[in-house]
Every structure is written in structure tokens, then in C-alpha cells.
Design a protein around this motif. Structure first.
Motif, PDB file in Angstrom:
ATOM      1  N   GLY A 185      -3.648   9.679  42.749  1.00 45.41           N
ATOM      2  CA  GLY A 185      -2.342  10.230  42.431  1.00 45.41           C
ATOM      3  C   GLY A 185      -2.245  10.679  40.992  1.00 45.41           C
ATOM      4  N   THR A 196      -0.174   8.621  36.031  1.00 47.19           N
ATOM      5  CA  THR A 196      -0.687   7.253  35.987  1.00 47.19           C
ATOM      6  C   THR A 196      -0.352   6.565  34.663  1.00 47.19           C
ATOM      7  N   HIS A 207      -0.777   5.363  49.359  1.00 46.07           N
ATOM      8  CA  HIS A 207      -0.604   6.703  48.788  1.00 46.07           C
ATOM      9  C   HIS A 207       0.788   6.898  48.195  1.00 46.07           C
ATOM     10  N   LYS A 208       1.773   6.222  48.747  1.00 47.10           N
ATOM     11  CA  LYS A 208       3.123   6.320  48.191  1.00 47.10           C
ATOM     12  C   LYS A 208       3.144   5.760  46.778  1.00 47.10           C
ATOM     13  N   MET A 268       1.315   8.122  44.254  1.00 52.87           N
ATOM     14  CA  MET A 268       2.060   9.310  43.848  1.00 52.87           C
ATOM     15  C   MET A 268       3.440   8.974  43.271  1.00 52.87           C
ATOM     16  N   LYS A 322       6.462   8.205  40.877  1.00 50.21           N
ATOM     17  CA  LYS A 322       6.754   8.748  39.552  1.00 50.21           C
ATOM     18  C   LYS A 322       6.727   7.659  38.492  1.00 50.21           C
ATOM     19  N   LYS A 344      -0.932   1.586  42.280  1.00 55.73           N
ATOM     20  CA  LYS A 344      -0.865   2.979  41.813  1.00 55.73           C
ATOM     21  C   LYS A 344      -2.175   3.405  41.178  1.00 55.73           C
ATOM     22  N   PHE A 395       3.722  16.728  36.889  1.00 51.17           N
ATOM     23  CA  PHE A 395       2.628  15.755  37.018  1.00 51.17           C
ATOM     24  C   PHE A 395       2.317  15.095  35.673  1.00 51.17           C
TER      25      PHE A 395
END
Length: 207
Positions: free
Chosen positions: A70, A73, A140-141, A144, A146, A160, A205
Motif C-alpha cells: 500500500g 506508509t 489490504h484495507k 491502503m 490513510k 499496514k 498517495f
């Protein structure tokens, strides 16, 4: 069944490293094609720790080229903001190199992946035989998400930072493209020789 061609992998690098990547791909520091002018980003103390960390297969973590599953980070936050003695790097100088699990497999590269930060004691390591279950292994949630601070989920930050670790150099053909912060960065990438359709602006991003 998991579509591994859409299981994307993200690696951050300084924009000054792009010309070498276009010529040699993403190379490991010990490679004969290593970039002699490599511009590092990140926490040098953490890098040293990773170099000495032994994986379950007996290899050092530092032998591998790491990707995340993701964006936004904790590492990127430190790189941009300059914590932990890290010199801040402007967002427009940071490039995401994008690959996919399928691309790595097609190039017959060995790999290990983890369900959290690789050096965390709560993290589990996985090998290529586990790849068919990757969607049940990687959150995966979380990857990604925020943000990673949640009083109701103290393990969010670790998940994460799940990693996909590739052994050996990755040819330029093993990359899908690049993501950058703004138009200035995109213009530089095109000047370096990146094909227009392979670089995109994704300001959200970044921090």
C-alpha cells in the motif's frame, strides 16, 4: 481466485535514482549492477537493523528488495517529515515504483512476504507456496489505510507495513510504471525517458 496481476506492490525511491532504474531495473546494493550514485531515503538505523535481521529461511532481510502492499506508509511519513534523524525529502522527489505479484512470478524471482512489518515479533513470514492464500494473509484495507493510529486497533500500524521481499534485481520489464506527487515530478520523469503512459500523478498517495 486471487488476481495476482492486480495485487500491486509499491517501492519508494528518490527521483534521482530513476535514470539508473530505467537502465538496470531495481538493483540490490550487492548487485554487480548496483547504482554507484544511489540516493538513499529512509532511516539508516532501521536499514542497518534490517540488514542484520535473519529470516526464517536463514537469509538476511537485507538480502531482499522490499515492497509494500500500500501507500502513505509510516516510512513515507518519516521520509517526508524528517523524524528519527532522517533528512526530510520533498514529496516531489519521491517516486513510487509499481510492480505486481504476478510480474515478480513471471520473472521467476524468489520472494518472501509478511503480514506485517518484517522485523516485528508478531509478524508471520510466508513463502511462494502460500501465495494462493495471499488475500487471506494480507490485510489490504490496512495496507491502503490513510492513517494507522486507531485506539480500537493497536495492531493496525504493523499490518499496514506488510512487506513483499524480492530476492535479486528486478528488471525494468518487471515494473508496471511509476507514481509521482506533482507535475514537476512527472515532467522530470519524462525527461529521464519514462514513457508518458507509465507515469501518473497521485498526490493523495503522499503526506
Amino acid at each position: 481466485m486471487t488476481d495476482l496481476s492486480k495485487t500491486y506492490l509499491f517501492r519508494m525511491t528518490h527521483i534521482e535514482n530513476i535514470p539508473h532504474i530505467l537502465q538496470h531495473g531495481i538493483t540490490h546494493p550487492s548487485s554487480r549492477n548496483a547504482n554507484p550514485k544511489f540516493v538513499p531515503i529512509g532511516d539508516r538505523t532501521l536499514i542497518a537493523t534490517r540488514n542484520d535481521f535473519i529470516l526464517n529461511n536463514g537469509r538476511r532481510l537485507g538480502d531482499y528488495i522490499p515492497f509494500y502492499f500500500g501507500v502513505r506508509t509510516p516510512m513515507l511519513y518519516v521520509v517526508q517529515k524528517g523524524f528519527n534523524t532522517v533528512t526530510p525529502t520533498p514529496a516531489e522527489n519521491i517516486v513510487y515504483c509499481i510492480s505486481s505479484v504476478q510480474k515478480i512470478i513471471e520473472h521467476q524471482l524468489d520472494f518472501v512476504f509478511t503480514n506485517g512489518h518484517a522485523v516485528d515479533s508478531f509478524t508471520t513470514q510466508y513463502t511462494p507456496v502460500d501465495i494462493i492464500n495471499i488475500d487471506n494473509i494480507i490485510d489490504h484495507k490496512a495496507a491502503m489505510a490513510k492513517y494507522w493510529r486507531d485506539e480500537n486497533d493497536l495492531d493496525l500500524k504493523r499490518r499496514k507495513e506488510a512487506e513483499f521481499l524480492v530476492l535479486g534485481d528486478i528488471a525494468i520489464e518487471g515494473l508496471l510504471g511509476f507514481l509521482v506527487y506533482n507535475q514537476n515530478a512527472l515532467n522530470r520523469m519524462i525527461e529521464f525517458g519514462v514513457e508518458t503512459e507509465k507515469v501518473h500523478i497521485k498526490s493523495d498517495f503522499y503526506f
